[in-house]
Design an enzyme around this catalytic site. Structure first.
Site, PDB file in Angstrom:
ATOM      1  N   GLY A  15      51.612  44.128  32.521  1.00 49.67           N
ATOM      2  CA  GLY A  15      50.527  44.174  33.500  1.00 49.67           C
ATOM      3  C   GLY A  15      50.705  45.344  34.448  1.00 49.67           C
ATOM      4  O   GLY A  15      51.422  46.302  34.147  1.00 49.67           O
ATOM      5  N   PHE A  16      50.120  45.262  35.615  1.00 50.00           N
ATOM      6  CA  PHE A  16      50.148  46.385  36.548  1.00 50.00           C
ATOM      7  C   PHE A  16      51.571  46.718  36.998  1.00 50.00           C
ATOM      8  O   PHE A  16      51.962  47.880  37.057  1.00 50.00           O
ATOM      9  CB  PHE A  16      49.272  46.086  37.764  1.00 50.00           C
ATOM     10  CG  PHE A  16      47.804  46.113  37.460  1.00 50.00           C
ATOM     11  CD1 PHE A  16      47.127  47.309  37.328  1.00 50.00           C
ATOM     12  CD2 PHE A  16      47.099  44.934  37.285  1.00 50.00           C
ATOM     13  CE1 PHE A  16      45.767  47.343  37.038  1.00 50.00           C
ATOM     14  CE2 PHE A  16      45.740  44.949  36.995  1.00 50.00           C
ATOM     15  CZ  PHE A  16      45.077  46.152  36.865  1.00 50.00           C
ATOM     16  N   GLY A  17      52.362  45.702  37.340  1.00 49.74           N
ATOM     17  CA  GLY A  17      53.717  45.949  37.813  1.00 49.74           C
ATOM     18  C   GLY A  17      54.625  46.485  36.731  1.00 49.74           C
ATOM     19  O   GLY A  17      55.322  47.489  36.913  1.00 49.74           O
TER      20      GLY A  17
ATOM     21  N   VAL B 123      58.971  35.669  25.541  1.00 53.75           N
ATOM     22  CA  VAL B 123      60.312  35.376  26.049  1.00 53.75           C
ATOM     23  C   VAL B 123      60.410  33.876  26.319  1.00 53.75           C
ATOM     24  O   VAL B 123      59.604  33.320  27.054  1.00 53.75           O
ATOM     25  CB  VAL B 123      60.604  36.173  27.336  1.00 53.75           C
ATOM     26  CG1 VAL B 123      61.949  35.763  27.926  1.00 53.75           C
ATOM     27  CG2 VAL B 123      60.571  37.664  27.045  1.00 53.75           C
TER      28      VAL B 123
ATOM     29  N   ALA C  25      46.695  43.644  42.325  1.00 55.52           N
ATOM     30  CA  ALA C  25      47.168  44.756  41.510  1.00 55.52           C
ATOM     31  C   ALA C  25      47.871  45.859  42.313  1.00 55.52           C
ATOM     32  O   ALA C  25      48.917  46.353  41.884  1.00 55.52           O
ATOM     33  CB  ALA C  25      46.007  45.341  40.709  1.00 55.52           C
TER      34      ALA C  25
ATOM     35  N   ASP D 238      52.681  39.144  40.604  1.00 59.84           N
ATOM     36  CA  ASP D 238      52.245  37.796  40.978  1.00 59.84           C
ATOM     37  C   ASP D 238      53.379  36.789  40.984  1.00 59.84           C
ATOM     38  O   ASP D 238      53.299  35.765  41.669  1.00 59.84           O
ATOM     39  CB  ASP D 238      51.164  37.308  40.010  1.00 59.84           C
ATOM     40  CG  ASP D 238      49.850  38.047  40.168  1.00 59.84           C
ATOM     41  OD1 ASP D 238      49.774  38.909  41.060  1.00 59.84           O
ATOM     42  OD2 ASP D 238      48.911  37.784  39.397  1.00 59.84           O
TER      43      ASP D 238
ATOM     44  N   GLU E 280      32.355  37.635  42.653  1.00 56.08           N
ATOM     45  CA  GLU E 280      31.875  38.552  41.620  1.00 56.08           C
ATOM     46  C   GLU E 280      31.173  37.804  40.494  1.00 56.08           C
ATOM     47  O   GLU E 280      30.126  38.245  40.003  1.00 56.08           O
ATOM     48  CB  GLU E 280      33.055  39.372  41.095  1.00 56.08           C
ATOM     49  CG  GLU E 280      33.575  40.383  42.116  1.00 56.08           C
ATOM     50  CD  GLU E 280      34.963  40.919  41.795  1.00 56.08           C
ATOM     51  OE1 GLU E 280      35.410  41.850  42.501  1.00 56.08           O
ATOM     52  OE2 GLU E 280      35.598  40.419  40.853  1.00 56.08           O
TER      53      GLU E 280
ATOM     54  N   GLY F  49      56.572  41.974  30.691  1.00 59.69           N
ATOM     55  CA  GLY F  49      55.198  42.003  31.186  1.00 59.69           C
ATOM     56  C   GLY F  49      54.627  43.403  31.224  1.00 59.69           C
ATOM     57  O   GLY F  49      55.205  44.301  31.857  1.00 59.69           O
TER      58      GLY F  49
END
Length: 434
Positions: free
Chosen positions: A23-25, A89, A331, A315, A180, A21
């Site tokens: 993403g942010f992590g 994966v 995030a 997440d 938003e 992944g």
């Protein structure tokens, strides 16, 4: 030649950390391992890091996809100890320390799973065909097509009832994404598209925001929730709280309200009500051992119980704070978890102890429209223009590359000055509401 061989052998002897992944992590973990005595392989099904908090602006024509996405290989071009692989994966074998990547086998000494999450329709998966969520670039361009296409199709119609249905937009979910989206669609109708059509008045559009809880933005203090509702009211957004969606079709949304069931006729319905963790969680633990939303329970060090070399962050992780409350899937949590795991891996190599993970909540902010936002930063509540400026600064500085920051800053400045949204393109040729 001998030197090159020795360097290669040394590198191969280093522990191999595989991160699933980008993403942010996953990104934070990989970057924190720079210049460390480990080999890192970052695996992602996309070749870019996506800044999801601004995805709604792509969906509403304020930004282009490239403004909020950065190629992973560009990010890590100067980090010699990392290899980036594009792939999906399929299986993870915790006993053999291997995973399958599009038919290829990848060995690992340490595994960091940061696979993220997708949409949850609470067991009503058929609703996805009628109410798209917002998690990917493709989701954003689809929503942009639906929103802008609704005005175009309304322009073709002569029946006032059909026009009303096309100009009715329903957003399900009163969290940050729903708030938003509702605010942005209202600004499109009231300002951006004003005077651009001849048969319809875009400003007559009806935007409805539905929330099951008794107030918007439930994690926020009640007075900020009320401020958000008031600001949406200023944008002519109809907010309905305490209602539950019980059905969605191409023509209407069925809701259960305190007064009884109702139908809202709308051609465009957007989903912002729930998420579910990546199905990779079932590769780590049995399905019946997963927490709510398919999240994987982890220990105080974010490791999978019984597997101290396997970490789950972002997440996908079900982690608790010091009070036993689950950490939110946002995030900042993922980023801090990624950095923590990187430090923990290095501490293990040095045979040093690492304190349990502690999330430092620096605050949160949600924008509603031009000069309208609510924020809770360092325990201080902000609303209105100050909260909006804080939101702009935070999101601008969190973008990965300087190029993205510059492009977004310039685009925001232009949008603020002109109220125009230059990226409002319908990029598919099939009917928008097919």
């Amino acid at each position: 030649m001998t030197t090159d061989t020795n360097e290669s052998a040394t590198a191969m002897a280093q522990p191999h950390v595989v991160i699933i992944g980008g993403g942010f992590g996953g990104l934070a973990c990989a970057q924190a391992l720079k210049n460390s005595p480990v080999r890192v392989t970052l695996v992602d099904r996309r070749n870019f890091h996506l800044f999801q908090p601004l995805l709604y602006q792509v969906a509403t024509g304020g930004l282009s996809p490239a403004n909020i996405a950065t190629p992973l290989r560009k990010i890590f071009s100067r980090q010699d100890n990392i290899r980036v692989l594009l792939g999906d994966v399929s299986t993870i074998n915790l006993e053999t320390h291997q995973l399958q990547l599009d038919g290829h086998t990848l060995d690992f000494d340490h595994l960091v799973v940061a696979a993220g999450s997708g949409h949850s329709y609470f067991g009503n998966d058929d609703w996805e065909n009628h109410a798209p969520g917002l998690k990917t670039i493709e989701d954003a361009t689809k929503i942009r097509r639906l929103v802008l296409g609704a005005f175009e199709l309304a322009e073709l119609e002569e029946d006032p009832e059909v026009i009303r249905h096309y100009l009715t937009f329903v957003i399900v979910g009163g969290g940050p994404t729903g708030v938003e989206l509702a605010g942005a669609i209202s600004e499109i109708a009231r300002h951006t598209l004003r005077n651009e059509f001849r048969s319809i008045r875009p400003e007559d559009a009806r935007i409805i925001l539905l929330e099951h809880a008794d107030r918007l933005l439930p994690p926020y203090p009640p007075n900020l929730s009320e401020a958000a509702r008031r600001m949406l009211g200023d944008l002519d957004v109809e907010v309905q709280t305490g209602v539950r969606v019980i059905g969605i079709t191409n023509e209407c949304v069925e809701v259960d309200t305190p007064a009884g069931p109702e139908e809202i006729h709308a051609k465009t319905v957007l989903w912002a009500a729930g998420v579910k963790a990546s199905p990779l969680g079932e590769q780590l633990v049995p399905a019946d051992a997963l927490a709510h939303g398919g999240r994987v329970k982890v220990d105080a060090n974010l490791a999978l119980p019984g597997h101290p070399n396997v970490f789950v962050i972002g997440d996908l992780a079900f982690a608790l704070d010091e009070k036993g409350v689950p950490l939110p899937g946002v995030a900042p949590v993922a980023t801090q978890q990624g950095i923590y795991v990187a430090k923990l891996l290095l501490a293990q190599q040095e045979r040093e102890n690492q304190a349990p993970f502690h999330y430092k909540d620096l605050g949160t902010a949600s924008t509603i429209g031009r000069g309208k936002a609510v924020a809770l930063i360092f325990g201080r509540q902000l609303q209105g223009l100050m909260a909006w400026l804080a939101w702009l600064f935070i999101h601008l500085m969190k973008l990965v590359s300087f190029e993205n920051r510059l492009l977004v800053f310039m685009q925001w400045g232009w949008n603020y000055t002109t109220r125009n949204r230059s990226a409002r393109l319908i990029t598919e040729t099939r009917p928008p509401h097919e």
